[in-house]
Design an enzyme around this catalytic site. Structure first.
Site, short mmCIF file in Angstrom:
data_model
loop_
_atom_site.label_atom_id
_atom_site.label_comp_id
_atom_site.label_asym_id
_atom_site.label_seq_id
_atom_site.Cartn_x
_atom_site.Cartn_y
_atom_site.Cartn_z
N GLU A 145 -12.21 3.52 -0.91
CA GLU A 145 -11.77 4.68 -1.69
C GLU A 145 -11.40 4.31 -3.11
OE1 GLU A 145 -8.80 6.66 0.64
OE2 GLU A 145 -10.31 7.42 2.06
N VAL A 146 -10.90 3.11 -3.30
CA VAL A 146 -10.55 2.66 -4.65
C VAL A 146 -11.57 1.61 -5.07
CG1 VAL A 146 -8.82 1.53 -6.09
CG2 VAL A 146 -8.09 3.14 -4.31
N ASP A 176 0.84 -1.19 0.00
CA ASP A 176 0.00 0.00 0.00
C ASP A 176 0.88 1.25 0.00
OD1 ASP A 176 -3.20 0.53 0.96
OD2 ASP A 176 -1.80 2.20 1.14
N ILE A 177 0.49 2.24 -0.77
CA ILE A 177 1.30 3.46 -0.92
C ILE A 177 1.28 4.32 0.35
CG2 ILE A 177 -0.42 5.06 -1.90
CD1 ILE A 177 1.70 5.67 -4.09
N HIS A 182 -7.01 -5.86 2.20
CA HIS A 182 -5.88 -5.30 2.94
C HIS A 182 -5.26 -6.38 3.82
CE1 HIS A 182 -6.84 -0.88 2.40
NE2 HIS A 182 -8.05 -1.37 2.17
N ASN A 191 -13.03 -3.28 2.43
CA ASN A 191 -13.99 -2.18 2.58
C ASN A 191 -14.95 -2.17 1.39
OD1 ASN A 191 -12.70 -1.27 4.94
ND2 ASN A 191 -11.19 -0.15 3.75
N HIS A 203 -10.31 -5.16 -3.23
CA HIS A 203 -8.96 -5.43 -2.69
C HIS A 203 -9.06 -5.89 -1.25
CE1 HIS A 203 -9.96 -1.13 -2.29
NE2 HIS A 203 -9.30 -1.15 -1.13
#
Ligand code: 5GP
Ligand code: ZN
Length: 116
Positions: free
Chosen positions: A96-97, A31-32, A103, A88, A101
């Site tokens: 948010e994306v 993750d960025i 995490h 999420n 995905h």
């Protein structure tokens, strides 16, 4: 593939990422903006927006995604002490994306789940 999706661009190699694992179906990368000492994301390569878009035909892919998430956690050396997985979904879930995905958060004790 969605032209406007950041994670599709990462899959395509158009946006760089710190790749941890890849096969035909899934990709894992760091993750960025890490929220834990170890924070990775595991995604299906196919553009699926969120959990709510999953269908019966996706069962095999979802099983693979989860099993490979466990594999990635072992690669990241967080499996023995433990880690949190999180998916999420949409606004109330904090997504948010808009590309499904998982995490992986580890490397320290992850705090309690809170509603705020
Ligand atoms: P969400 O809130 O949708 O569950 O999580 C999206 C995650 O994607 C966030 O933790 C965010 O830091 C991460 N992220 C957003 N854009 C990028 C990017 O371009 N590269 C990487 N590696 N992670 C990203
Ligand atoms: Zn996408």
């Amino acid at each position: 593939m969605s032209d406007s999706c950041i994670f599709c661009k990462i899959v395509a190699g158009a946006i760089p990422s710190k790749k941890i694992y890849e096969d035909d179906l899934v990709l894992a990368f760091l993750d960025i903006h890490p929220q834990a000492p170890v924070h990775a994301l595991v995604i299906p390569k196919r553009h699926i927006v969120c959990m709510d878009d999953l269908e019966e035909a996706d069962r095999e892919l979802v099983g693979h995604l989860l099993e490979r998430t466990a594999h990635v956690a072992r690669l990241l050396n967080v499996a023995q002490n433990g880690y949190r997985t999180l998916i999420n979904t949409r606004a109330h879930g904090g997504q948010e994306v808009d590309h499904l995905h998982v995490h992986i958060l580890g490397g320290a004790r992850i705090g309690p789940m809170v509603c705020r």
